[in-house]
Design a protein around this motif. Structure first.
Motif, PDB file in Angstrom:
ATOM      1  N   ARG A   1       1.098  -1.722  -0.030  1.00  0.00           N
ATOM      2  CA  ARG A   1      -0.057   0.054  -0.014  1.00  0.00           C
ATOM      3  C   ARG A   1       0.326   1.311  -0.151  1.00  0.00           C
ATOM      4  NH1 ARG A   1      -1.716  -0.514   5.926  1.00  0.00           N
ATOM      5  NH2 ARG A   1      -3.402  -2.452   5.445  1.00  0.00           N
ATOM      6  N   ASN A   2       0.178   2.683  -0.109  1.00  0.00           N
ATOM      7  CA  ASN A   2       1.045   3.818  -0.550  1.00  0.00           C
ATOM      8  C   ASN A   2       0.339   4.747   0.636  1.00  0.00           C
ATOM      9  OD1 ASN A   2      -1.010   3.999  -1.840  1.00  0.00           O
ATOM     10  ND2 ASN A   2      -0.459   4.989  -3.515  1.00  0.00           N
ATOM     11  N   TYR A   3       0.394   4.158   1.542  1.00  0.00           N
ATOM     12  CA  TYR A   3      -0.206   4.932   2.738  1.00  0.00           C
ATOM     13  C   TYR A   3      -0.106   4.206   3.650  1.00  0.00           C
ATOM     14  CZ  TYR A   3      -4.412   2.109   2.840  1.00  0.00           C
ATOM     15  OH  TYR A   3      -5.695   1.775   2.826  1.00  0.00           O
ATOM     16  N   ARG A   4       0.814   5.365   4.808  1.00  0.00           N
ATOM     17  CA  ARG A   4      -0.252   5.111   6.122  1.00  0.00           C
ATOM     18  C   ARG A   4      -1.324   5.670   7.200  1.00  0.00           C
ATOM     19  NH1 ARG A   4       5.703   3.662   6.538  1.00  0.00           N
ATOM     20  NH2 ARG A   4       6.410   1.662   7.396  1.00  0.00           N
ATOM     21  N   TYR A   5      -1.359   4.815   8.466  1.00  0.00           N
ATOM     22  CA  TYR A   5      -3.013   5.267   8.784  1.00  0.00           C
ATOM     23  C   TYR A   5      -2.768   4.874  10.589  1.00  0.00           C
ATOM     24  CZ  TYR A   5      -5.535   0.857   8.747  1.00  0.00           C
ATOM     25  OH  TYR A   5      -5.936  -0.161   8.768  1.00  0.00           O
ATOM     26  N   ALA A   6      -3.690   5.768  11.027  1.00  0.00           N
ATOM     27  CA  ALA A   6      -3.090   5.515  12.696  1.00  0.00           C
ATOM     28  C   ALA A   6      -4.429   6.137  13.316  1.00  0.00           C
ATOM     29  CB  ALA A   6      -2.435   6.120  13.615  1.00  0.00           C
ATOM     30  N   GLY A   7      -5.117   5.461  14.520  1.00  0.00           N
ATOM     31  CA  GLY A   7      -6.209   6.486  15.100  1.00  0.00           C
ATOM     32  C   GLY A   7      -6.153   5.813  17.248  1.00  0.00           C
ATOM     33  N   LYS A   8      -6.170   7.065  17.444  1.00  0.00           N
ATOM     34  CA  LYS A   8      -6.537   7.113  19.261  1.00  0.00           C
ATOM     35  C   LYS A   8      -7.546   7.564  19.682  1.00  0.00           C
ATOM     36  CE  LYS A   8      -2.895  10.594  20.793  1.00  0.00           C
ATOM     37  NZ  LYS A   8      -2.198  11.051  20.250  1.00  0.00           N
ATOM     38  N   ALA A   9      -8.439   7.558  20.672  1.00  0.00           N
ATOM     39  CA  ALA A   9      -9.551   7.994  21.147  1.00  0.00           C
ATOM     40  C   ALA A   9      -9.800   7.750  21.958  1.00  0.00           C
ATOM     41  CB  ALA A   9     -11.102   7.057  20.576  1.00  0.00           C
ATOM     42  N   ALA A  10     -10.171   8.264  23.324  1.00  0.00           N
ATOM     43  CA  ALA A  10      -9.866   8.801  24.908  1.00  0.00           C
ATOM     44  C   ALA A  10     -12.179   9.046  25.168  1.00  0.00           C
ATOM     45  CB  ALA A  10      -8.905   9.087  25.584  1.00  0.00           C
ATOM     46  N   ILE A  11     -12.685   7.737  25.296  1.00  0.00           N
ATOM     47  CA  ILE A  11     -14.263   8.284  25.762  1.00  0.00           C
ATOM     48  C   ILE A  11     -14.360   7.842  26.937  1.00  0.00           C
ATOM     49  CG2 ILE A  11     -16.352   7.290  24.611  1.00  0.00           C
ATOM     50  CD1 ILE A  11     -15.359   7.336  22.585  1.00  0.00           C
ATOM     51  N   THR A  12     -15.145   8.769  27.510  1.00  0.00           N
ATOM     52  CA  THR A  12     -15.627   8.253  29.233  1.00  0.00           C
ATOM     53  C   THR A  12     -17.094   8.864  29.605  1.00  0.00           C
ATOM     54  OG1 THR A  12     -13.685   8.659  30.132  1.00  0.00           O
ATOM     55  CG2 THR A  12     -15.557   8.362  31.528  1.00  0.00           C
ATOM     56  N   GLN A  13     -17.921   7.599  29.198  1.00  0.00           N
ATOM     57  CA  GLN A  13     -19.332   7.627  29.723  1.00  0.00           C
ATOM     58  C   GLN A  13     -19.663   6.992  30.789  1.00  0.00           C
ATOM     59  OE1 GLN A  13     -21.377   9.654  26.858  1.00  0.00           O
ATOM     60  NE2 GLN A  13     -22.493   9.474  27.591  1.00  0.00           N
TER      61      GLN A  13
END
Length: 230
Positions: free
Chosen positions: A27-39
């Motif tokens: 592939r020709n891309y990189r990705y990442a994600g992060k989340a911090a949720i309190t409910q």
């Protein structure tokens, strides 16, 4: 980046990263994600979600400003549900572990791919912890409490590894080939008693008696196993 706040306790943050990168083979891309949720949830339950995810296991090394994991062997994501009462505290949680050191191998050419998820890494889901708030027994100065846990360990690759004395994969039944069980359920029971003495204002002594009991179930791969100690 996105943020929201419903109440002082119910809020969340979300970050998604997308980078054009032609250094990967497939592939020709990189990705990442992060989340911090309190409910806040009904019945006094609070939920917490912490996500750390990458498209390939080398991302934390190359783009350490985006996501944690530069010097870590694994990247973890956690989900928690907690409920506290005057007598009991309960936590139900799960953890997803992404191995940043080793990845699945292509069985045709034995190539390690950084974009793959290591299905041989043991995951923990669910994990249940119950704690009673310590109470004095019959009005005495001796307090008692109890902690119970349940842990389920599993993985997608299978319940066992077969390794030789050098830690290399081997054929089941061959010489010096050992079966290593990777999946199980564990029950833990920990009752305890303690009291406190203050012979002088500057010294506190807390004698404690605690019994730890463990029970393992190996999904009929091995016999059940139990042990305990005081």
């Amino acid at each position: 980046e996105g943020r929201y706040a419903i109440t002082d306790r119910s809020r969340g943050d979300l970050n998604v990263y997308f980078t054009e990168d032609h250094s990967l083979n497939n592939r020709n891309y990189r990705y990442a994600g992060k989340a911090a949720i309190t409910q806040e949830l009904p019945f006094g339950i609070e939920g917490k979600l912490r996500i750390n995810e990458v498209g390939d296991s080398r991302y934390p090394t190359l783009y350490s400003d985006d996501i944690a994991g530069l010097y870590e062997p694994a990247l973890t994501s956690d989900l928690f549900f907690t409920r506290n009462t005057p007598t009991v505290s309960t936590v139900v949680s799960g953890r997803r572990i992404r191995n940043l050191l080793e990845y699945d191998r292509d069985p045709q050419n034995n190539i390690i791919g950084s974009t793959d998820f290591d299905s041989r890494t043991v995951q923990e889901f669910p994990r249940v912890t119950l704690n009673t708030n310590d109470q004095f027994i019959f009005g005495s100065k001796i307090a008692a409490g109890f902690e119970g846990r349940f842990n389920r360990f599993y993985r997608g690759y299978g319940s066992s590894d077969y390794l030789d004395q050098n830690g290399v994969d081997c054929i089941p039944g061959s010489a010096n080939c050992s079966q290593i069980v990777r999946e199980a359920q564990r029950f833990t029971f920990i009752p305890n008693l303690y009291t406190t003495f203050n012979p002088w204002g500057w010294l506190t002594i807390t004698p404690t008696v605690q019994y730890r009991s463990y029970f393992y179930n190996f999904n009929n791969v091995y016999d059940n196993f139990a042990q305990g100690y005081l």
